[in-house]
Design a protein around this motif. Structure first.
Motif: not given
Length: 168
Positions: A78-85, A103-106, A121-124, A143-149
């Motif tokens: 989550n911290a990696l995701y937030n920092l990346g954003n 974040a995605l790999e983790m 959300l990480s895919l997005k 983004q399409e991968q994330g929406l499909t998921m």
């Protein structure tokens, strides 16, 4: 208050809690302190104070890395995701991409590569980073991968995660 949309009041409470935790834990890495720092960073980002958000998210990440080292954790992801954003918003998309990919790999490891909203959300986020870099095709693929998921998880029913994903 943050969850209710009152960001200023939420920030005031989060900062008060942060001040107390810093006094209690001093220089010792602590999970509560890291989560508090990440929360303050998210509020600053939501308020448009991106540099402050990045500083706090970075401090949270440093503590979490000390606590978890190489062990995948939801808090660290989550911290990696937030920092990346935050980096994506401040025109540092390469740094944003690095955080988003980690974040995605983790999250894939945590959820054993099964469909999960956090992975979506990480895919997005990875997609947003590629778009910010200028690789629109690759960004849209992620983004399409994330929406499909998300559709795999929730089907065609009305859902907050899908609605949020589609609007932003």
């Amino acid at each position: 208050y943050h969850s209710l949309g009152n960001l200023q009041k939420g920030l005031a409470h989060e900062e008060r809690a942060l001040k107390m935790r810093k006094a209690l834990y001093r220089d010792q890495p602590n999970l509560d302190l890291a989560i508090n720092l990440d929360g303050v960073g998210m509020i600053y980002t939501a308020l448009g104070k991106f540099d402050e958000g990045i500083v706090h998210a970075g401090q949270a990440l440093t503590i979490l890395q000390a606590l978890y080292q190489d062990i995948p954790s939801v808090d660290l992801a989550n911290a990696l995701y937030n920092l990346g954003n935050g980096y994506n918003i401040t025109d540092a998309p390469y740094m944003g991409l690095e955080c988003a990919e980690k974040a995605l790999e983790m999250r894939k490891k945590i959820y054993k590569h099964k469909a999960h909203s956090s992975i979506a959300l990480s895919l997005k986020s990875v997609g947003n980073s590629y778009i910010a870099i200028g690789d629109l095709q690759k960004g849209l693929q992620y983004q399409e991968q994330g929406l499909t998921m998300l559709r795999e998880i929730y089907g065609d029913s009305a859902n907050f995660d899908i609605a949020h994903y589609l609007e932003s």
